[in-house]
Scaffold this motif. Structure first.
Motif, PDB file in Angstrom:
ATOM      1  N   SER A   1       9.348  15.679 -32.115  1.00  0.00           N
ATOM      2  CA  SER A   1       8.692  15.956 -30.836  1.00  0.00           C
ATOM      3  C   SER A   1       9.671  16.595 -29.866  1.00  0.00           C
ATOM      4  CB  SER A   1       8.111  14.667 -30.249  1.00  0.00           C
ATOM      5  OG  SER A   1       9.122  13.669 -30.180  1.00  0.00           O
ATOM      6  N   LEU A   2       9.110  17.212 -28.842  1.00  0.00           N
ATOM      7  CA  LEU A   2       9.906  17.989 -27.894  1.00  0.00           C
ATOM      8  C   LEU A   2       9.189  18.013 -26.548  1.00  0.00           C
ATOM      9  CD1 LEU A   2      11.948  20.181 -26.952  1.00  0.00           C
ATOM     10  CD2 LEU A   2      10.529  21.856 -28.153  1.00  0.00           C
ATOM     11  N   LEU A   3       9.892  17.563 -25.505  1.00  0.00           N
ATOM     12  CA  LEU A   3       9.383  17.691 -24.137  1.00  0.00           C
ATOM     13  C   LEU A   3      10.125  18.833 -23.468  1.00  0.00           C
ATOM     14  CD1 LEU A   3       7.557  16.635 -21.846  1.00  0.00           C
ATOM     15  CD2 LEU A   3       9.488  15.198 -21.136  1.00  0.00           C
ATOM     16  N   LEU A   4       9.383  19.813 -22.985  1.00  0.00           N
ATOM     17  CA  LEU A   4       9.966  20.934 -22.255  1.00  0.00           C
ATOM     18  C   LEU A   4       9.671  20.768 -20.776  1.00  0.00           C
ATOM     19  CD1 LEU A   4       8.409  22.367 -25.026  1.00  0.00           C
ATOM     20  CD2 LEU A   4      10.054  24.095 -24.301  1.00  0.00           C
ATOM     21  N   ASN A   5      10.689  20.970 -19.946  1.00  0.00           N
ATOM     22  CA  ASN A   5      10.542  20.967 -18.495  1.00  0.00           C
ATOM     23  C   ASN A   5      11.003  22.313 -17.970  1.00  0.00           C
ATOM     24  OD1 ASN A   5       9.664  18.216 -17.607  1.00  0.00           O
ATOM     25  ND2 ASN A   5      11.469  17.625 -18.776  1.00  0.00           N
ATOM     26  N   ARG A   6      10.175  22.898 -17.126  1.00  0.00           N
ATOM     27  CA  ARG A   6      10.465  24.209 -16.555  1.00  0.00           C
ATOM     28  C   ARG A   6      10.669  24.061 -15.052  1.00  0.00           C
ATOM     29  NH1 ARG A   6       6.282  29.298 -16.880  1.00  0.00           N
ATOM     30  NH2 ARG A   6       7.567  30.819 -15.770  1.00  0.00           N
ATOM     31  N   TYR A   7      11.908  24.261 -14.621  1.00  0.00           N
ATOM     32  CA  TYR A   7      12.279  24.156 -13.218  1.00  0.00           C
ATOM     33  C   TYR A   7      12.314  25.574 -12.654  1.00  0.00           C
ATOM     34  CZ  TYR A   7      13.723  19.574 -14.905  1.00  0.00           C
ATOM     35  OH  TYR A   7      13.735  18.338 -15.497  1.00  0.00           O
ATOM     36  N   ARG A   8      11.308  25.922 -11.845  1.00  0.00           N
ATOM     37  CA  ARG A   8      11.136  27.298 -11.412  1.00  0.00           C
ATOM     38  C   ARG A   8      12.214  27.751 -10.442  1.00  0.00           C
ATOM     39  NH1 ARG A   8       5.198  25.539  -9.953  1.00  0.00           N
ATOM     40  NH2 ARG A   8       6.518  23.733  -9.491  1.00  0.00           N
ATOM     41  N   ASP A   9      12.741  26.826  -9.666  1.00  0.00           N
ATOM     42  CA  ASP A   9      13.847  27.097  -8.745  1.00  0.00           C
ATOM     43  C   ASP A   9      14.459  25.755  -8.380  1.00  0.00           C
ATOM     44  OD1 ASP A   9      12.197  25.918  -6.755  1.00  0.00           O
ATOM     45  OD2 ASP A   9      11.413  27.877  -6.159  1.00  0.00           O
ATOM     46  N   GLY A  10      15.349  25.755  -7.376  1.00  0.00           N
ATOM     47  CA  GLY A  10      16.054  24.528  -7.020  1.00  0.00           C
ATOM     48  C   GLY A  10      15.195  23.457  -6.380  1.00  0.00           C
ATOM     49  N   ALA A  11      13.982  23.791  -5.951  1.00  0.00           N
ATOM     50  CA  ALA A  11      13.086  22.769  -5.393  1.00  0.00           C
ATOM     51  C   ALA A  11      12.488  21.895  -6.497  1.00  0.00           C
ATOM     52  CB  ALA A  11      11.979  23.420  -4.568  1.00  0.00           C
ATOM     53  N   ASP A  12      12.336  22.437  -7.687  1.00  0.00           N
ATOM     54  CA  ASP A  12      11.825  21.643  -8.806  1.00  0.00           C
ATOM     55  C   ASP A  12      12.913  20.678  -9.249  1.00  0.00           C
ATOM     56  OD1 ASP A  12       9.419  22.910  -8.693  1.00  0.00           O
ATOM     57  OD2 ASP A  12       9.586  23.919 -10.625  1.00  0.00           O
TER      58      ASP A  12
END
Length: 196
Positions: free
Chosen positions: A99-110
């Motif tokens: 399994s794999l959890l991906l997190n996408r932080y669009r900029d420094g606010a994420d």
């Protein structure tokens, strides 16, 4: 791999590990950003609902169910690129991740608040392997108990971080907001789920 050890914490850090495997990280990040079913689900915190301050996607083998923050994650199939990464990690670490959890932080606010990856469906005898793509961000660590000082590890584009047992039992980690960061980071955390 650089070993980082504290009481109850065992980390292995491979700077620019993906580039050493011949992977073009910018192209990979762009393909993942465009090709996955990213979601921004509602979570309940202290009785109030909020959108997660990042985008997420759960990729897993059939039957690998995962629930966190009260949300059952919808399973998405492995893409060719993600399967390739899973095979590289299996070769490097000798672990078959399902399994794999991906997190996408669009900029420094994420961001991601303090937590441990210790949900009951996770195999607590298996490591968690984390790959970073994009802008460098600080991953903070603090002990759940005791007097060890908190510290930060700067994870850059292509870095591999392996969190070995029993780290999740004794330490928490977080990705704090950074107002000056305007670029994107994608984080992939490969896990072993105990099948239902």
């Amino acid at each position: 791999m650089i070993r980082i050890e504290r009481s109850g914490l065992q980390l292995r850090h491979g700077p620019r590990w993906l580039q050493q495997q011949g992977i073009a990280t910018q192209e990979l990040r762009q393909r993942l950003a465009e090709g996955l079913a990213w979601q921004q689900p509602l979570v309940t915190v202290y009785g109030k609902q909020h959108r997660t301050p990042r985008l997420t996607c759960w990729v897993a083998d059939p039957g690998c169910l995962y629930r966190y923050s009260g949300l059952q994650q919808q399973i998405h199939p492995w893409t060719r690129e993600l399967e390739q990464l899973r095979e590289l990690l299996h070769h490097q670490l000798g672990v078959r991740f399902n399994s794999l959890l991906l997190n996408r932080y669009r900029d420094g606010a994420d961001r991601m608040g303090w937590h441990a990856d210790d949900e009951p469906e996770l195999d607590d005898q298996a490591p968690i392997a984390s790959l970073s793509l994009g802008v460098a961000r600080d991953l903070r660590f603090r002990p759940r108990r005791g007097h060890e000082p908190a510290f930060a590890l700067n994870l850059g584009d292509g870095d591999l971080l392996v969190m070995d047992p029993p780290s999740q039992r004794h330490w928490q980690h977080a990705l704090p907001p950074r107002a000056r960061v305007v670029a994107e980071r994608v984080n992939l955390t490969f896990r072993v789920i105990r099948r239902a």
